[in-house]
Design a protein around this motif. Structure first.
Motif, short mmCIF file in Angstrom:
data_model
loop_
_atom_site.label_atom_id
_atom_site.label_comp_id
_atom_site.label_asym_id
_atom_site.label_seq_id
_atom_site.Cartn_x
_atom_site.Cartn_y
_atom_site.Cartn_z
N LEU A 1 17.28 -14.04 -38.36
CA LEU A 1 16.07 -14.95 -38.02
C LEU A 1 15.53 -14.73 -38.40
CD1 LEU A 1 16.01 -16.52 -35.06
CD2 LEU A 1 14.81 -14.56 -33.91
N ALA A 2 14.92 -13.71 -40.02
CA ALA A 2 13.76 -13.98 -40.65
C ALA A 2 13.54 -15.28 -41.24
CB ALA A 2 14.07 -12.34 -40.55
N GLN A 3 15.37 -15.56 -41.64
CA GLN A 3 14.85 -16.06 -42.72
C GLN A 3 14.97 -17.69 -42.03
OE1 GLN A 3 15.00 -15.33 -45.71
NE2 GLN A 3 17.35 -15.52 -45.85
N ILE A 4 15.50 -18.01 -41.06
CA ILE A 4 15.33 -19.34 -39.70
C ILE A 4 13.65 -19.39 -39.90
CG2 ILE A 4 15.68 -20.13 -37.75
CD1 ILE A 4 18.66 -19.33 -37.70
N VAL A 5 12.88 -18.60 -39.52
CA VAL A 5 11.34 -18.75 -38.69
C VAL A 5 10.49 -18.95 -39.88
CG1 VAL A 5 11.84 -17.30 -36.38
CG2 VAL A 5 10.75 -16.06 -38.21
N THR A 6 11.19 -18.69 -41.40
CA THR A 6 10.36 -18.24 -42.23
C THR A 6 9.87 -19.73 -41.97
OG1 THR A 6 11.49 -16.95 -43.50
CG2 THR A 6 9.69 -18.51 -44.98
N ALA A 7 10.14 -21.03 -42.51
CA ALA A 7 9.89 -22.41 -42.87
C ALA A 7 9.01 -22.89 -41.57
CB ALA A 7 10.84 -23.63 -42.56
N PRO A 8 8.75 -23.09 -40.57
CA PRO A 8 7.82 -22.96 -39.27
C PRO A 8 7.08 -22.39 -39.60
CG PRO A 8 9.77 -22.26 -38.16
CD PRO A 8 10.29 -22.96 -39.58
N ASN B 1 12.40 -12.22 -47.26
CA ASN B 1 12.40 -11.79 -46.52
C ASN B 1 13.23 -10.28 -47.10
OD1 ASN B 1 11.59 -13.01 -44.26
ND2 ASN B 1 12.20 -14.80 -44.65
N ARG B 2 12.41 -9.62 -47.39
CA ARG B 2 13.42 -8.46 -48.07
C ARG B 2 13.66 -7.06 -47.63
NH1 ARG B 2 10.01 -6.13 -53.48
NH2 ARG B 2 8.38 -5.19 -52.02
N PRO B 3 14.75 -6.15 -47.53
CA PRO B 3 14.53 -4.64 -46.77
C PRO B 3 13.77 -4.39 -47.14
CG PRO B 3 16.47 -5.64 -48.27
CD PRO B 3 15.64 -7.19 -48.43
N ARG C 1 12.86 -2.00 -41.85
CA ARG C 1 11.93 -2.40 -41.90
C ARG C 1 12.05 -4.18 -42.77
NH1 ARG C 1 9.16 0.93 -44.45
NH2 ARG C 1 8.41 -0.29 -46.39
N ILE C 2 12.31 -5.03 -41.99
CA ILE C 2 12.43 -6.52 -43.01
C ILE C 2 10.52 -6.46 -43.06
CG2 ILE C 2 12.18 -9.00 -42.40
CD1 ILE C 2 14.95 -7.99 -40.46
N ASN D 1 -0.97 -14.84 -57.05
CA ASN D 1 -0.34 -14.51 -56.20
C ASN D 1 -1.19 -13.84 -55.27
OD1 ASN D 1 1.46 -17.21 -56.46
ND2 ASN D 1 2.79 -15.88 -57.24
N THR D 2 -1.58 -13.92 -54.51
CA THR D 2 -1.66 -12.84 -53.32
C THR D 2 -1.88 -13.61 -51.70
OG1 THR D 2 -4.36 -13.76 -52.86
CG2 THR D 2 -4.19 -12.21 -54.40
N SER D 3 -0.78 -11.83 -51.52
CA SER D 3 0.10 -12.46 -49.92
C SER D 3 -1.10 -11.93 -49.03
CB SER D 3 1.35 -12.60 -50.43
OG SER D 3 2.11 -11.07 -50.53
N PHE D 4 -0.50 -11.83 -47.50
CA PHE D 4 -0.51 -10.88 -46.29
C PHE D 4 1.43 -10.58 -45.74
CE2 PHE D 4 -1.85 -10.66 -41.66
CZ PHE D 4 -2.19 -9.25 -41.69
N GLN D 5 1.66 -9.54 -45.98
CA GLN D 5 2.94 -8.89 -46.00
C GLN D 5 3.16 -8.59 -45.01
OE1 GLN D 5 3.94 -7.10 -50.06
NE2 GLN D 5 2.88 -8.52 -51.44
N VAL D 6 4.02 -9.53 -44.19
CA VAL D 6 3.81 -8.11 -42.62
C VAL D 6 5.91 -7.22 -42.96
CG1 VAL D 6 1.82 -9.78 -41.75
CG2 VAL D 6 4.67 -10.43 -41.86
N HIS D 7 4.96 -6.37 -41.94
CA HIS D 7 6.89 -5.56 -41.83
C HIS D 7 6.85 -5.89 -40.19
CE1 HIS D 7 6.41 -4.01 -46.04
NE2 HIS D 7 5.05 -4.16 -45.75
N PHE D 8 8.55 -5.70 -40.30
CA PHE D 8 8.49 -5.68 -38.71
C PHE D 8 9.93 -4.68 -38.62
CE2 PHE D 8 11.02 -7.51 -35.55
CZ PHE D 8 10.10 -8.02 -34.30
N GLN D 9 9.50 -3.24 -38.06
CA GLN D 9 11.02 -2.37 -37.57
C GLN D 9 11.94 -2.67 -36.74
OE1 GLN D 9 9.57 1.64 -37.67
NE2 GLN D 9 10.56 2.14 -36.78
#
Length: 642
Positions: free
Chosen positions: A208-215, A320-322, A338-339, A188-196
């Motif tokens: 909200l991060a959990q909700i928008v993850t699917a779309p 979605n990790r703290p 950050r999330i 697995n390789t990913s593009f992990q993004v952080h949101f302060q």
């Protein structure tokens, strides 16, 4: 970057000392969160980590990642679990103005450095959620980066699991695999993004991060194949969960959550809930002696690193990790939260990766205020079901949205684009950049051409022109790398075409590349007539005989059946069991053996076929007919190249 300074001797006393430091970190963090003005607020930063594959001239994983790292700036690049992986760590940026374009330019710049270093070692760089040319031969401990953290992680998790990890994923194909180490995670390789985020908004924005993850994921899927099996649109989700499943049999029976999870409920009060739940559920598996007295640091006016918790948090893989960090500000070091969104796959292109992150950042910035208490309008079980559906089906998934509305993922993505635009605008992101990054999302949702769909369509289109399965997967990998280097988004990519050059030979070098995997087998006690019928119906001349555990015990050839038929014509005989006519203990070969070795072995023993065995299990068969097909295809390629 993960913590790498860990001990390989995690004895019970050391683990107890580390656990004490871990619990102290949580208490200190709780105290810090209750202290007004301690955390950095009033600023929104974004960041990202880009994971990569290194491939050799044959487009398969290259074990030269460590050599590349020696030539690359350590401030930007780090190792990953596999020797064939690299990770780029992008600079955090204030979420405003041209931040997204600056991030894209930095990613392109560092990728060029990686490509130059790779070329110096006869390798190339690929961005793929899962590399199409990966094989089980690339997933041994020899392919693991020799780093104390990874070695200890493997030792601890395999010990907790009981020695082997079971992987079962069903899509268009079905993959059932038993593996004795954690290297499947390196697929697995990913593009992990952080949101302060600020402490007082963490709960709302995490939900909200959990909700928008699917779309967001539905539009971003890019991992539809694993070990040449067509599985989920984003197979990473299923694979990651199973590749690090350390649960004992008893824990599985009790429904104990895996270390890789989406969660089971909304957050209610603060991020401390997540920390407590993870520590209560999961054992400490990696310890470090380099921990501080967090309480003393805080009492003395310092900013604790919370290193024990950060190290533990790196072994629990919420999608979605703290995250906790320390910012260097004009007023000195300040802690921040950050999330981290770990769902987005690597690729298909830099433009696509930035588009995915812009869509996510935009929704995180506007959807909550526009919807109003979204957790009351969408039950968490629907949020979790949406995540699984998006992973399996991508834009074709059916999702449940606010107030019970059901709609396709593609339609939902299109409906959310204006919200994402308003979110980006609210932070002053440049209009031309918003247009640049939301346009690929709209095009994918309109055409259905995600990275996953491009790969599947390419494989389907190559079936007639490229009979060899291994060659088809090499062809899509070559096309993927070429298109990535062009800079175009995946919705603009032409489908992959056959490779017409001398590298076609790389698709026929090992037995595993040309063997037949779809086998028709019998058991020793089966009726001989069954084996004869199989040969007639499936046009095969040899049927392997295996026991109930999948171990090869013999082989039945058409000549043996002819003798039975001849005898039956002269006299009436009772039904004959396969074991009475099979050739026991046949000569076998490994899938990793060279085709030349296989040919030599067949000539030496005057064999028409060779069963292929790995770990004492039958995995395929190679016959004279297979080699004739290889010779014919290579000749055709040579002639077409002329």
């Amino acid at each position: 970057m993960g913590e790498h300074d860990v001990s390989l001797q995690n004895d019970n006393e050391r683990l107890r000392a580390f656990t004490r430091a871990l619990l102290e970190d949580v208490r200190v963090l709780e105290q810090m969160l209750d202290t007004p003005g301690l955390f950095e607020t009033g600023v929104r930063r974004i960041g990202a980590e880009q994971e990569l594959f290194v491939v050799d001239a044959g487009l398969r994983p290259s074990m030269r990642g460590h050599e590349l790292l020696a030539e690359l700036p350590h401030s930007s690049f780090t190792a990953e679990l596999g020797r064939f992986n690299l990770e780029i760590n992008l600079e955090p940026r204030v979420f405003e103005g041209r931040c997204l374009r600056d991030m894209e330019e930095e990613l392109e710049r560092t990728l060029r450095l990686a490509r130059v270093a790779a070329a110096n070692h006869g390798s190339r760089i690929a961005m793929a959620g899962i590399l199409p040319t990966l094989g089980t031969e690339h997933l041994t401990l020899d392919a693991m980066t020799p780093n104390p953290r990874y070695l200890e992680l493997n030792r601890a998790l395999t010990g907790m699991r009981g020695g082997t990890f079971q992987t079962y994923i069903k899509g268009s194909d079905e993959l059932s695999l038993e593996h004795d180490n954690v290297m499947l995670e390196a697929c697995n390789t990913s593009f992990q993004v952080h949101f302060q985020v600020a402490p007082d908004e963490f709960t709302e924005l995490y939900n909200l991060a959990q909700i928008v993850t699917a779309p967001v994921l539905a539009a971003a899927v890019n991992s539809p194949v694993l070990l040449q099996h067509r599985l989920w649109q984003e197979t990473r989700v299923a694979l990651f969960q199973q590749s690090l499943d350390s649960r004992s049999t008893a824990e599985q029976e009790r429904g104990h959550r895996t270390r890789v999870s989406f969660g089971d409920r909304y957050l209610e009060r603060s991020m401390i809930e997540l920390l407590r739940e993870d520590i209560a559920r999961f054992r400490t598996i990696i310890a470090s002696d380099d921990v501080e007295d967090s309480a003393e640091v805080l009492r003395n006016g310092g900013v604790p690193r919370l290193r024990a918790w950060c190290l533990f948090n790196g072994t629990v893989y919420r999608w979605n990790r703290p995250c906790y960090g320390i910012s260097q500000t004009p007023d000195g070091p300040r802690p921040h939260l950050r999330i981290e969104n770990r769902v987005l796959p690597a690729g298909p292109s830099v433009l696509d990766a930035m588009a995915n992150s812009a869509f996510y950042f935009g929704l995180m910035s506007a959807l909550g205020s526009e919807i109003g208490e979204p957790t009351k309008r969408l039950p968490f079980e629907d949020v979790k079901s949406n995540f699984t559906a998006a992973s399996r089906y991508g834009l074709k998934a059916r999702l449940t949205w606010f107030d019970g509305e059901e709609l396709s993922a593609a339609r939902l993505v299109l409906a959310l684009l204006p919200t994402a635009r308003r979110g980006l605008e609210s932070h002053g992101v440049r209009t031309e950049d918003i247009d640049r990054y939301l346009a690929p999302i709209e095009e994918r949702a309109t055409t259905g051409r995600t990275g996953a769909q491009w790969l599947l369509d390419s494989l389907r289109g190559l079936e007639t022109a490229v009979p060899n399965k291994d060659a088809r997967f090499r062809a899509v990998t070559e096309a993927m790398i070429t298109q990535q280097e062009s800079g175009a988004g995946v919705a603009q990519w032409p489908l992959a075409e056959a490779i017409v050059d001398s590298d076609w030979r790389d698709s026929f070098r090992t037995v595993g590349q040309i063997m037949t995997r779809e086998l028709f087998t019998v058991h020793p006690e089966d009726l001989v007539d069954l084996a004869a019928s199989m040969m007639e119906w499936e046009h095969v001349r040899h049927v392997p005989v295996e026991d109930h555990e999948g171990r090869l015990v013999g082989i039945v050839g058409h000549r043996s059946l002819l003798r039975i038929v001849g005898r039956g014509a002269k006299e009436s005989i009772k039904p004959v069991a396969v074991r009475e006519i099979m050739k026991p203990d046949p000569i076998t070969i490994s899938p990793d053996a060279s085709t030349l070795d296989a040919i030599a072995l067949m000539r030496l023993h005057k064999l028409a076929c060779l069963p292929v065995v790995k770990n004492q299990k039958l995995v395929g068969i190679v016959t004279e007919h297979d080699f004739m097909g290889v010779a014919r295809e290579l000749l055709e390629r040579e002639l077409s190249a002329e």
